[in-house]
Motif scaffolding. Structure first.
Motif, PDB file in Angstrom:
ATOM      1  N   ASP B 120       0.831  -1.206   0.000  1.00  0.00           N
ATOM      2  CA  ASP B 120       0.000   0.000   0.000  1.00  0.00           C
ATOM      3  C   ASP B 120       0.863   1.253   0.000  1.00  0.00           C
ATOM      4  OD1 ASP B 120      -2.651  -1.206   0.153  1.00  0.00           O
ATOM      5  OD2 ASP B 120      -1.958  -1.962   2.085  1.00  0.00           O
ATOM      6  N   GLU B 121       2.020   1.153   0.607  1.00  0.00           N
ATOM      7  CA  GLU B 121       2.934   2.300   0.642  1.00  0.00           C
ATOM      8  C   GLU B 121       4.356   1.780   0.442  1.00  0.00           C
ATOM      9  OE1 GLU B 121       2.503   4.394   4.347  1.00  0.00           O
ATOM     10  OE2 GLU B 121       0.309   4.313   4.206  1.00  0.00           O
ATOM     11  N   ALA B 122       5.112   2.484  -0.373  1.00  0.00           N
ATOM     12  CA  ALA B 122       6.516   2.104  -0.563  1.00  0.00           C
ATOM     13  C   ALA B 122       7.344   3.379  -0.689  1.00  0.00           C
ATOM     14  CB  ALA B 122       6.680   1.244  -1.818  1.00  0.00           C
ATOM     15  N   ALA B 123       8.378   3.460   0.096  1.00  0.00           N
ATOM     16  CA  ALA B 123       9.260   4.631   0.032  1.00  0.00           C
ATOM     17  C   ALA B 123      10.701   4.148   0.154  1.00  0.00           C
ATOM     18  CB  ALA B 123       8.943   5.606   1.150  1.00  0.00           C
ATOM     19  N   TYR B 124      11.597   4.858  -0.515  1.00  0.00           N
ATOM     20  CA  TYR B 124      13.010   4.466  -0.476  1.00  0.00           C
ATOM     21  C   TYR B 124      13.823   5.661  -0.011  1.00  0.00           C
ATOM     22  CZ  TYR B 124      17.338   2.217  -2.002  1.00  0.00           C
ATOM     23  OH  TYR B 124      18.568   1.623  -2.045  1.00  0.00           O
ATOM     24  N   TYR B 125      14.560   5.466   1.058  1.00  0.00           N
ATOM     25  CA  TYR B 125      15.347   6.556   1.644  1.00  0.00           C
ATOM     26  C   TYR B 125      16.824   6.251   1.441  1.00  0.00           C
ATOM     27  CZ  TYR B 125      10.867   7.428   3.848  1.00  0.00           C
ATOM     28  OH  TYR B 125       9.541   7.655   4.055  1.00  0.00           O
ATOM     29  N   ARG B 126      17.491   7.133   0.710  1.00  0.00           N
ATOM     30  CA  ARG B 126      18.924   6.929   0.437  1.00  0.00           C
ATOM     31  C   ARG B 126      19.743   7.668   1.468  1.00  0.00           C
ATOM     32  NH1 ARG B 126      19.535   7.948  -5.934  1.00  0.00           N
ATOM     33  NH2 ARG B 126      21.568   7.014  -5.605  1.00  0.00           N
ATOM     34  N   GLY B 127      20.727   6.992   2.008  1.00  0.00           N
ATOM     35  CA  GLY B 127      21.601   7.605   2.998  1.00  0.00           C
ATOM     36  C   GLY B 127      23.046   7.380   2.636  1.00  0.00           C
ATOM     37  N   LYS B 128      23.940   7.869   3.488  1.00  0.00           N
ATOM     38  CA  LYS B 128      25.375   7.692   3.242  1.00  0.00           C
ATOM     39  C   LYS B 128      25.778   6.305   3.713  1.00  0.00           C
ATOM     40  CE  LYS B 128      29.832   9.848   4.025  1.00  0.00           C
ATOM     41  NZ  LYS B 128      30.520   8.626   4.387  1.00  0.00           N
ATOM     42  N   GLY B 129      26.008   5.419   2.771  1.00  0.00           N
ATOM     43  CA  GLY B 129      26.449   4.075   3.144  1.00  0.00           C
ATOM     44  C   GLY B 129      25.321   3.110   3.406  1.00  0.00           C
ATOM     45  N   GLU B 130      24.098   3.589   3.548  1.00  0.00           N
ATOM     46  CA  GLU B 130      22.984   2.669   3.743  1.00  0.00           C
ATOM     47  C   GLU B 130      21.697   3.315   3.257  1.00  0.00           C
ATOM     48  OE1 GLU B 130      23.170   2.063   8.003  1.00  0.00           O
ATOM     49  OE2 GLU B 130      21.426   3.372   8.262  1.00  0.00           O
ATOM     50  N   ASN B 131      20.793   2.474   2.797  1.00  0.00           N
ATOM     51  CA  ASN B 131      19.503   2.939   2.294  1.00  0.00           C
ATOM     52  C   ASN B 131      18.412   2.091   2.937  1.00  0.00           C
ATOM     53  OD1 ASN B 131      20.987   4.458   0.132  1.00  0.00           O
ATOM     54  ND2 ASN B 131      21.435   2.372  -0.526  1.00  0.00           N
ATOM     55  N   TRP B 132      17.245   2.672   3.017  1.00  0.00           N
ATOM     56  CA  TRP B 132      16.125   1.935   3.613  1.00  0.00           C
ATOM     57  C   TRP B 132      14.936   1.957   2.654  1.00  0.00           C
ATOM     58  CZ3 TRP B 132      16.235  -0.836   8.092  1.00  0.00           C
ATOM     59  CH2 TRP B 132      17.328  -0.639   8.934  1.00  0.00           C
ATOM     60  N   LEU B 135       8.270  -0.441   3.449  1.00  0.00           N
ATOM     61  CA  LEU B 135       7.103  -0.986   2.762  1.00  0.00           C
ATOM     62  C   LEU B 135       5.982  -1.213   3.776  1.00  0.00           C
ATOM     63  CD1 LEU B 135       9.168  -3.662   0.836  1.00  0.00           C
ATOM     64  CD2 LEU B 135       8.303  -1.511  -0.104  1.00  0.00           C
ATOM     65  N   ARG B 136       4.786  -0.767   3.426  1.00  0.00           N
ATOM     66  CA  ARG B 136       3.646  -0.962   4.337  1.00  0.00           C
ATOM     67  C   ARG B 136       2.498  -1.601   3.570  1.00  0.00           C
ATOM     68  NH1 ARG B 136       2.828   1.854   8.979  1.00  0.00           N
ATOM     69  NH2 ARG B 136       0.770   2.581   8.383  1.00  0.00           N
ATOM     70  N   ARG B 137       1.851  -2.501   4.282  1.00  0.00           N
ATOM     71  CA  ARG B 137       0.715  -3.178   3.659  1.00  0.00           C
ATOM     72  C   ARG B 137      -0.331  -3.419   4.739  1.00  0.00           C
ATOM     73  NH1 ARG B 137      -0.707  -6.888  -0.606  1.00  0.00           N
ATOM     74  NH2 ARG B 137      -2.227  -8.312   0.299  1.00  0.00           N
ATOM     75  N   GLN B 138      -1.561  -3.048   4.385  1.00  0.00           N
ATOM     76  CA  GLN B 138      -2.641  -3.229   5.341  1.00  0.00           C
ATOM     77  C   GLN B 138      -2.952  -4.719   5.490  1.00  0.00           C
ATOM     78  OE1 GLN B 138      -5.769  -0.580   4.386  1.00  0.00           O
ATOM     79  NE2 GLN B 138      -6.432  -0.462   6.528  1.00  0.00           N
ATOM     80  N   ARG B 139      -3.261  -5.113   6.711  1.00  0.00           N
ATOM     81  CA  ARG B 139      -3.570  -6.531   6.916  1.00  0.00           C
ATOM     82  C   ARG B 139      -4.942  -6.857   6.320  1.00  0.00           C
ATOM     83  NH1 ARG B 139      -1.580  -8.408  12.798  1.00  0.00           N
ATOM     84  NH2 ARG B 139      -2.368 -10.346  11.914  1.00  0.00           N
ATOM     85  N   LEU B 140      -5.063  -8.049   5.771  1.00  0.00           N
ATOM     86  CA  LEU B 140      -6.319  -8.436   5.132  1.00  0.00           C
ATOM     87  C   LEU B 140      -7.427  -8.576   6.165  1.00  0.00           C
ATOM     88  CD1 LEU B 140      -5.046 -11.031   2.504  1.00  0.00           C
ATOM     89  CD2 LEU B 140      -5.744  -8.663   2.139  1.00  0.00           C
ATOM     90  N   THR B 141      -7.056  -9.140   7.312  1.00  0.00           N
ATOM     91  CA  THR B 141      -8.007  -9.209   8.427  1.00  0.00           C
ATOM     92  C   THR B 141      -7.284  -8.678   9.650  1.00  0.00           C
ATOM     93  OG1 THR B 141      -7.277 -11.457   8.831  1.00  0.00           O
ATOM     94  CG2 THR B 141      -9.286 -11.187   7.553  1.00  0.00           C
TER      95      THR B 141
END
Lengths: 102, 604
Positions: B120-132, B135-141
């Motif tokens: 449902d949501e995806a974001a990519y954060y670039r950093g110095k030496g590491e990136n994150w 990812l978020r997803r709503q639970r079905l139940t």
């Protein structure tokens, strides 16, 4: 994985996963089993627990090999999740997909 | 793997080597953990696929040294959402808002499409030496509510509350104990500081103490050294050639846990699920153990990094122990910075004192009062540069009623130059008693001073003028010194040059001399190069021309020596426009005194 040769058909069964770690081996395995008379490759995904984009790339690669000799690939019995992924990626327009028997 | 089962938000994390085969196993383990968090079979399938795609990308795009760093999955699961964070160390990429499907016959390019479509949501954060990748997803139940909130049986709830209270009390006790340990250690530490121990010995001793209190098996303290990087100053282990981590080599350096702590200015932890890279200098000690690297930052400036660890992971550092180590490291950092600051201040004071001594020596060398001869006026000027140099002038009366004018410039600055100026003056005075000519005097001075000057690779430029007022004659000899300038009241100007090698360059050299008769109304200027090399704000030198004009002007108008001296000084200051002098500025001015401005001698 196992293969069975039935006339012009090469049947590939017992595919446990089709993912990044085995997609290359899968391609080589299938190509190694192909003989000149084979025009149909059936991949039975009934036992496949997971397939990822690399595994899908391997299927596309085999599809192109078969197209080159006038053949095709048929995907058998994918799980509902894998079926959903095939639909999402419009694989049903490329492959003939035989659903799992209910 | 860490978990907080007593909270409704379930968190767990795992790290794995940056290899494709490991991605599959990590996905399997994640699936097990997510199942334990209550996710249904369908959701597990989606997440396994999402994680496989994200993990594969992390491996595919890692380059060179980045392949030595582990990939990390972190999960946060609550009643309605699942959030996964994937840490990679690759160069990173821009995650587009929309990802298109590749052409049907393309064998790749579907991974990002799946990630974007299945979350449902995806974001990519670039950093110095590491990136994150987050990812978020709503639970079905919705998930099962937490046991604490729903447990209806009073006994169970009471038991749970009691257990929670005991756990809280344990934590508080441990925090208090650690606070006490921190304070107690810091008090003892401060007491010893008053004895001003050497920082390295002090750090080693007290880090040993803190390690015992915090039950650490090893420690390494690196301090930031200007131009070098992070350098070990205290360590309980042998780093075998890895004592310095250069900050310049950021690529390779980022592999190091300590460098990452230094770069990101945050604690970096390691344990078997989040191991250090094989090429990390800590790998030898951190292998199967746990610990962390803590950056020591004071006033936003990196002072160093303290790393501590345990060889085994059967007991991890408790919050109180971590707090003790962090507090002590920061306190140690402040003390080290203070010590460095005090050292710098001491050096500054010493330098200032040295310059003061040099200036005092220089002043003591200058004649309090210049001897005068009838019909002439003699004035001198000395202006020290910001860094005191080795200029000086002197005038000695001779037995026959004449004068020896001397001006010299010792190469160098500070006390050494001033000391040689003092020695030269002393030798000059000694030589003057028996000197018959300036050339003989320079020859003798050179032989006398050569050994000392040569030893310290210094030299002196000098000019000697023997002046006989009766005959209005000067005899001059110079050792590597600028020419003197002679102006007459008729406006004529001479640059009188006669220069041999500076004193202290050749062991045995003879100097020559020149005899010149002074013109009527003469102005004679001996100077050092600090005068002609005065610079304006644009860096332009004054050169000789303006000085010569000034001297001629003085001679033509019959200025008194003091007036011409003031005009020369004003000329230099106007040129400099407030720019501090880079070298001492010194001159001696002999001016014929006359009542008749046309230039006739007042007295012969």
């Amino acid at each position: 994985m196992r293969t069975e040769k039935i006339g012009p058909t090469l049947l590939v069964t017992d595919v446990p996963t089709l993912t990044s770690d085995n997609c290359r081996a899968f391609k080589e395995f299938v190509r190694g089993a192909l003989e000149p008379g084979h025009t149909l490759v059936e991949v039975d995904l009934g036992a496949a627990r997971s397939v990822d984009s690399n595994g899908l790339g391997a299927l596309i690669s085999i599809h192109k090999t078969l197209c080159g000799r006038g053949g095709r690939v048929r995907l058998l019995h994918p799980s509902p999740l894998i079926s959903e992924m095939f639909t999402l990626l419009q694989f049903d327009k490329i492959f003939e997909i035989i659903p799992r028997p209910t | 793997m860490t978990e907080t089962p007593d909270q409704w938000v379930r968190r767990f994390a795992l790290s794995f080597p940056c290899e494709l085969a490991e991605v599959r196993e990590a996905c399997r383990r994640s699936r097990v953990e997510l199942a334990a968090a209550g996710l249904g079979e369908d959701e597990l399938g989606y997440w396994e696929l999402i994680l496989a795609e994200a993990g594969n990308n992390s491996v595919y795009y890692a380059l060179g040294w980045q392949k030595h760093l582990p990939v990390r999955f972190e999960f946060f699961v609550d009643e309605h959402w699942v959030e996964a964070r994937v840490q990679d160390h690759g160069p990173g990429f821009e995650l587009p808002d929309q990802v298109e499907l590749p052409p049907p016959d393309s064998e790749d390019g579907r991974g990002l499409f799946l990630i974007k479509t299945l979350t449902d949501e995806a974001a990519y954060y670039r950093g110095k030496g590491e990136n994150w990748l987050v990812l978020r997803r709503q639970r079905l139940t919705p998930g099962t509510p937490p046991a604490i909130a729903t447990a209806p049986v009073p006994d169970d709830r009471q038991k749970q509350q009691l257990a929670d209270s005991e756990a809280t009390l344990d934590l508080m006790t441990e925090e208090l104990a650690s606070a006490y340990e921190s304070l107690s250690t810091i008090f003892r530490f401060s007491a010893e500081l008053s004895e001003q121990p050497k920082p390295e010995e002090f750090a080693r001793k007290w880090l040993g103490e803190v390690s015992k209190i915090a039950a650490a098996d090893w420690f390494i303290l690196r301090l930031m050294e200007e131009g070098e990087g992070l350098k070990v100053v205290a360590s309980s282990v042998d780093l075998a050639g890895r004592e310095v981590l250069s900050m310049e080599n950021a690529g390779e350096g980022d592999v190091s846990l300590e460098m990452r702590a230094a770069s990101f200015r945050m604690d970096v932890w390691f344990d078997p699920t989040h191991p250090v890279a094989a090429i990390d200098p800590l790998a030898k000690f951190a292998g199967q153990g746990s610990g962390f690297a803590h950056p020591i930052v004071i006033n936003d400036r990196l002072v160093g990094v303290l790393s501590v660890g345990r060889y085994l992971t059967d007991t991890v550092f408790q919050a109180g122990q971590v707090s003790l180590i962090q507090t002590f490291a920061d306190f140690l950092g402040i003390q080290i910075r203070n010590a460095q600051f005090q050292h710098q201040q001491l050096q500054t004071k010493l330098t200032a004192r040295e310059l003061q001594i040099a200036a005092d020596i220089q002043r003591s060398l200058l004649p309090k009062q210049l001897p005068q001869v009838p019909g002439f006026e003699l004035v001198g000027h000395y202006q020290s540069a910001r860094q005191v140099g080795g200029d000086f002038y002197d005038v000695v009366e001779t037995a026959d009623g004449g004068l020896i004018l001397a001006i010299a410039d010792v190469m160098g600055k500070g006390v050494p130059a001033a000391m040689f100026a003092a020695i030269f003056r002393s030798q000059l005075r000694a030589a003057a008693e028996r000197a018959t000519s300036p050339a003989a005097m320079l020859t003798w001075l050179n032989r006398s001073l050569f050994a000392d000057l040569d030893q310290v690779e210094m030299f002196i430029t000098a000019e000697l003028v023997f002046f006989n007022p009766r005959d209005r004659e000067i005899v001059l000899s110079a050792a590597g010194h600028p020419p003197l300038i002679l102006a007459g009241s008729d406006g004529r100007l001479q640059e009188v040059e006669n220069s041999g090698m500076p004193l202290g360059v050749l062991a045995d050299t003879d100097y020559t001399e020149r005899k010149v008769t002074l013109p009527p109304g003469a102005n004679l200027l001996l100077f050092t190069d600090g005068l002609t090399e005065a610079r304006d704000p644009q860096g332009q030198l004054l050169w000789l021309g303006p000085l010569e004009k000034c001297l001629v002007q003085g001679a033509r108008t019959g200025q008194r020596a003091g007036q011409t001296k003031a005009a020369l000084i004003a000329l230099v200051e106007a040129h400099q426009q407030g720019v501090p002098a880079g070298d001492d500025q010194t001159f001696l001015l002999l001016a014929e005194s006359r009542s008749d401005p046309r230039g006739n001698p007042a007295k012969k």
